[in-house]
Enzyme design. Structure first.
Site, PDB file in Angstrom:
ATOM      1  N   ASP A   1     -14.284 -51.425 -35.597  1.00  0.00           N
ATOM      2  CA  ASP A   1     -15.028 -52.637 -35.245  1.00  0.00           C
ATOM      3  C   ASP A   1     -16.118 -52.349 -34.169  1.00  0.00           C
ATOM      4  OD1 ASP A   1     -14.253 -55.944 -35.718  1.00  0.00           O
ATOM      5  OD2 ASP A   1     -15.441 -55.519 -34.108  1.00  0.00           O
TER       6      ASP A   1
ATOM      7  N   TYR B   1     -28.349 -63.982 -46.153  1.00  0.00           N
ATOM      8  CA  TYR B   1     -26.871 -63.800 -46.349  1.00  0.00           C
ATOM      9  C   TYR B   1     -26.608 -63.793 -47.880  1.00  0.00           C
ATOM     10  CZ  TYR B   1     -21.645 -64.498 -45.483  1.00  0.00           C
ATOM     11  OH  TYR B   1     -20.633 -64.141 -45.349  1.00  0.00           O
TER      12      TYR B   1
ATOM     13  N   LYS C   1     -24.921 -60.786 -49.735  1.00  0.00           N
ATOM     14  CA  LYS C   1     -23.618 -61.064 -50.374  1.00  0.00           C
ATOM     15  C   LYS C   1     -23.463 -61.087 -51.918  1.00  0.00           C
ATOM     16  CE  LYS C   1     -20.815 -61.083 -46.808  1.00  0.00           C
ATOM     17  NZ  LYS C   1     -20.011 -59.923 -46.461  1.00  0.00           N
TER      18      LYS C   1
ATOM     19  N   SER D   1     -19.178 -63.750 -50.772  1.00  0.00           N
ATOM     20  CA  SER D   1     -19.057 -65.087 -50.215  1.00  0.00           C
ATOM     21  C   SER D   1     -19.713 -65.725 -51.580  1.00  0.00           C
ATOM     22  CB  SER D   1     -19.965 -65.190 -49.104  1.00  0.00           C
ATOM     23  OG  SER D   1     -20.338 -66.627 -48.847  1.00  0.00           O
TER      24      SER D   1
ATOM     25  N   ASP E   1     -20.513 -49.211 -34.683  1.00  0.00           N
ATOM     26  CA  ASP E   1     -21.371 -49.971 -35.182  1.00  0.00           C
ATOM     27  C   ASP E   1     -21.655 -49.319 -36.575  1.00  0.00           C
ATOM     28  OD1 ASP E   1     -23.611 -51.256 -36.300  1.00  0.00           O
ATOM     29  OD2 ASP E   1     -24.683 -50.977 -34.693  1.00  0.00           O
ATOM     30  N   VAL E   2     -21.038 -49.853 -37.710  1.00  0.00           N
ATOM     31  CA  VAL E   2     -21.214 -49.500 -39.189  1.00  0.00           C
ATOM     32  C   VAL E   2     -22.589 -49.452 -39.732  1.00  0.00           C
ATOM     33  CG1 VAL E   2     -18.772 -50.640 -39.895  1.00  0.00           C
ATOM     34  CG2 VAL E   2     -20.898 -52.056 -39.967  1.00  0.00           C
TER      35      VAL E   2
HETATM   36  N1  LIG Z   1     -15.115 -66.775 -42.773  1.00  0.00           N
HETATM   37  C1  LIG Z   1     -15.659 -67.110 -44.075  1.00  0.00           C
HETATM   38  O1  LIG Z   1     -15.632 -68.249 -44.134  1.00  0.00           O
HETATM   39  C2  LIG Z   1     -16.289 -65.934 -44.993  1.00  0.00           C
HETATM   40  C3  LIG Z   1     -16.633 -66.443 -46.128  1.00  0.00           C
HETATM   41  C4  LIG Z   1     -17.109 -65.764 -46.933  1.00  0.00           C
HETATM   42  C5  LIG Z   1     -17.363 -64.540 -46.408  1.00  0.00           C
HETATM   43  N2  LIG Z   1     -16.886 -63.967 -45.206  1.00  0.00           N
HETATM   44  C6  LIG Z   1     -17.073 -62.572 -45.049  1.00  0.00           C
HETATM   45  O2  LIG Z   1     -16.072 -62.042 -44.654  1.00  0.00           O
HETATM   46  C7  LIG Z   1     -16.065 -60.784 -43.532  1.00  0.00           C
HETATM   47  C8  LIG Z   1     -15.319 -61.091 -42.516  1.00  0.00           C
HETATM   48  O3  LIG Z   1     -15.667 -62.034 -41.782  1.00  0.00           O
HETATM   49  P1  LIG Z   1     -14.575 -62.928 -40.615  1.00  0.00           P
HETATM   50  O4  LIG Z   1     -14.922 -64.280 -41.329  1.00  0.00           O
HETATM   51  O5  LIG Z   1     -13.328 -62.446 -40.440  1.00  0.00           O
HETATM   52  O6  LIG Z   1     -15.756 -62.847 -39.446  1.00  0.00           O
HETATM   53  P2  LIG Z   1     -15.380 -62.545 -37.761  1.00  0.00           P
HETATM   54  O7  LIG Z   1     -16.414 -62.616 -37.266  1.00  0.00           O
HETATM   55  O8  LIG Z   1     -13.886 -63.084 -37.471  1.00  0.00           O
HETATM   56  O9  LIG Z   1     -14.972 -60.903 -37.918  1.00  0.00           O
HETATM   57  C9  LIG Z   1     -15.862 -60.008 -38.363  1.00  0.00           C
HETATM   58  C10 LIG Z   1     -15.765 -58.748 -37.801  1.00  0.00           C
HETATM   59  O10 LIG Z   1     -16.817 -57.807 -37.996  1.00  0.00           O
HETATM   60  C11 LIG Z   1     -17.309 -57.070 -36.903  1.00  0.00           C
HETATM   61  N3  LIG Z   1     -18.643 -56.659 -37.124  1.00  0.00           N
HETATM   62  C12 LIG Z   1     -19.847 -57.132 -37.231  1.00  0.00           C
HETATM   63  N4  LIG Z   1     -20.825 -56.270 -37.351  1.00  0.00           N
HETATM   64  C13 LIG Z   1     -20.109 -55.165 -36.960  1.00  0.00           C
HETATM   65  C14 LIG Z   1     -21.065 -53.876 -36.939  1.00  0.00           C
HETATM   66  N5  LIG Z   1     -22.246 -53.626 -37.236  1.00  0.00           N
HETATM   67  N6  LIG Z   1     -19.913 -52.660 -36.916  1.00  0.00           N
HETATM   68  C15 LIG Z   1     -18.591 -52.819 -36.818  1.00  0.00           C
HETATM   69  N7  LIG Z   1     -18.096 -54.150 -36.826  1.00  0.00           N
HETATM   70  C16 LIG Z   1     -18.846 -55.265 -37.077  1.00  0.00           C
HETATM   71  C17 LIG Z   1     -17.090 -58.152 -35.775  1.00  0.00           C
HETATM   72  O11 LIG Z   1     -17.243 -57.771 -34.459  1.00  0.00           O
HETATM   73  C18 LIG Z   1     -15.985 -58.998 -36.244  1.00  0.00           C
HETATM   74  O12 LIG Z   1     -14.970 -58.361 -35.391  1.00  0.00           O
HETATM   75  C19 LIG Z   1     -17.547 -60.878 -43.341  1.00  0.00           C
HETATM   76  O13 LIG Z   1     -18.056 -59.839 -44.320  1.00  0.00           O
HETATM   77  C20 LIG Z   1     -18.089 -62.208 -43.623  1.00  0.00           C
HETATM   78  O14 LIG Z   1     -19.354 -62.288 -44.375  1.00  0.00           O
HETATM   79  C21 LIG Z   1     -16.346 -64.646 -44.591  1.00  0.00           C
END
Ligand SMILES: NC(=O)c1ccc[n+]([C@@H]2O[C@H](COP(=O)([O-])OP(=O)(O)OC[C@H]3O[C@@H](n4cnc5c(N)ncnc54)[C@H](O)[C@@H]3O)[C@@H](O)[C@H]2O)c1
Length: 268
Positions: A57, A178, A182, A165, A83-84
């Protein structure tokens, strides 16, 4: 109607104690964005079923906290913050995971991400490029860096899961960047499945989430609740993570190139 989340929690039990050998025993998983949210729950579930997990993370404190929770509960995890979107970081992640995993890596969960919304006519190049960088270029760089650990013929269970998503599948007003990013990761999973499946047995799938209650969605207006009997709610991070681990499990050995909609029945 029985609460499905309670059923799932009851089935999994608490994180602490009783770590079985599990279906991922002897396997190593890298989960990006696993400091919190879906990724953190996913890391805990992999660990609970015996995997060594690498917590990645950009938020170092959160990555350390997730790893600590797993280790203190009897699982095995290391934190590797960064950072990914950086190739150097992806190379380091693979190196550390391979060291931790005794020379092997089995699962990649390409989960790190965020949203940066705007209507089309007000969206900047920066907003568009940021989504491509984190959701597309970053997973590509990690998969490429990890290729030597996946292009193997030892017959072990290896999977790659991209996180999409419903916005990637159906579009969503205010999220052009997005939705572009996605939708691309579904093609990414299918391409990996075609390139590394036949010879190396790697399975690659994508999960398209609906509304999951995490930080990512906390500040947004939500029209995304699914209905279970009297209950109207979004998905929990645990329920979202369960789908990732299910796809990675050997029970899914004949499932690859698939886009799994995890929406609680919404968007059918
Ligand atoms: N929550 C939803 O409703 C939802 C719906 C569809 C898709 N998603 C996808 O699910 C995945 C997880 O989302 P979440 O809801 O758990 O969000 P979240 O914000 O709780 O967690 C995402 C994590 O990714 C980390 N992150 C972001 N950019 C980064 C980078 N450049 N390098 C390393 N780490 C990084 C953040 O610090 C965070 O800890 C994402 O890809 C999101 O797009 C979520």
């Amino acid at each position: 109607m029985a609460d499905r989340l309670k059923q799932l929690q009851g089935h999994i039990g608490p994180l602490s104690g009783n770590f079985p050998a599990g279906m991922f025993a002897g396997q190593t998983a890298i989960i990006t964005g696993s400091g919190q949210g879906i990724g953190a729950e996913c890391a805990k579930l992999f660990a609970k079923d015996g995997a060594k997990v690498v917590i990645c993370d950009i938020d170092g404190a959160k990555a350390e906290a997730t790893a600590k929770e797993i280790n203190e509960s009897g699982g095995k995890a290391i934190a590797c913050a960064g950072d990914v979107t950086s190739q150097e970081y992806n190379d380091e992640l693979v190196k550390k995971a391979a060291e931790f995993g005794g020379g092997k890596i089995h699962h990649l969960v390409l989960n790190a991400g965020f949203t940066w919304d705007a209507v089309i006519h007000k969206m900047s190049d920066k907003q568009f490029d940021a989504m491509i960088a984190v959701h597309n270029k970053a997973p590509f760089m990690l998969v490429r860096a990890a290729a030597p650990y996946f292009r193997l013929t030892d017959g072990e269970n290896r999977t790659i899961t991209t996180i999409s998503s419903t916005t990637g599948v159906n579009g969503n007003a205010g999220q052009l960047n997005y939705s572009v990013a996605k939708s691309a990761v579904t093609g990414m999973a299918k391409t990996i499945a075609k390139e590394w499946g036949p010879k190396f047995g790697v399975r690659a799938n994508s999960i398209a989430y609906g509304y999951i209650q995490t930080r990512l969605t906390a500040s947004k207006e939500s029209g995304g609740f699914a209905t279970f009997g009297d209950e109207k709610r979004g998905g929990s991070p645990l329920e979202a993570a369960g789908a990732i681990v299910a796809l990675a499990s050997p029970l899914m050995s004949y499932v690859t190139g698939h886009v799994l909609m995890v929406t609680g029945g919404r968007n059918m």
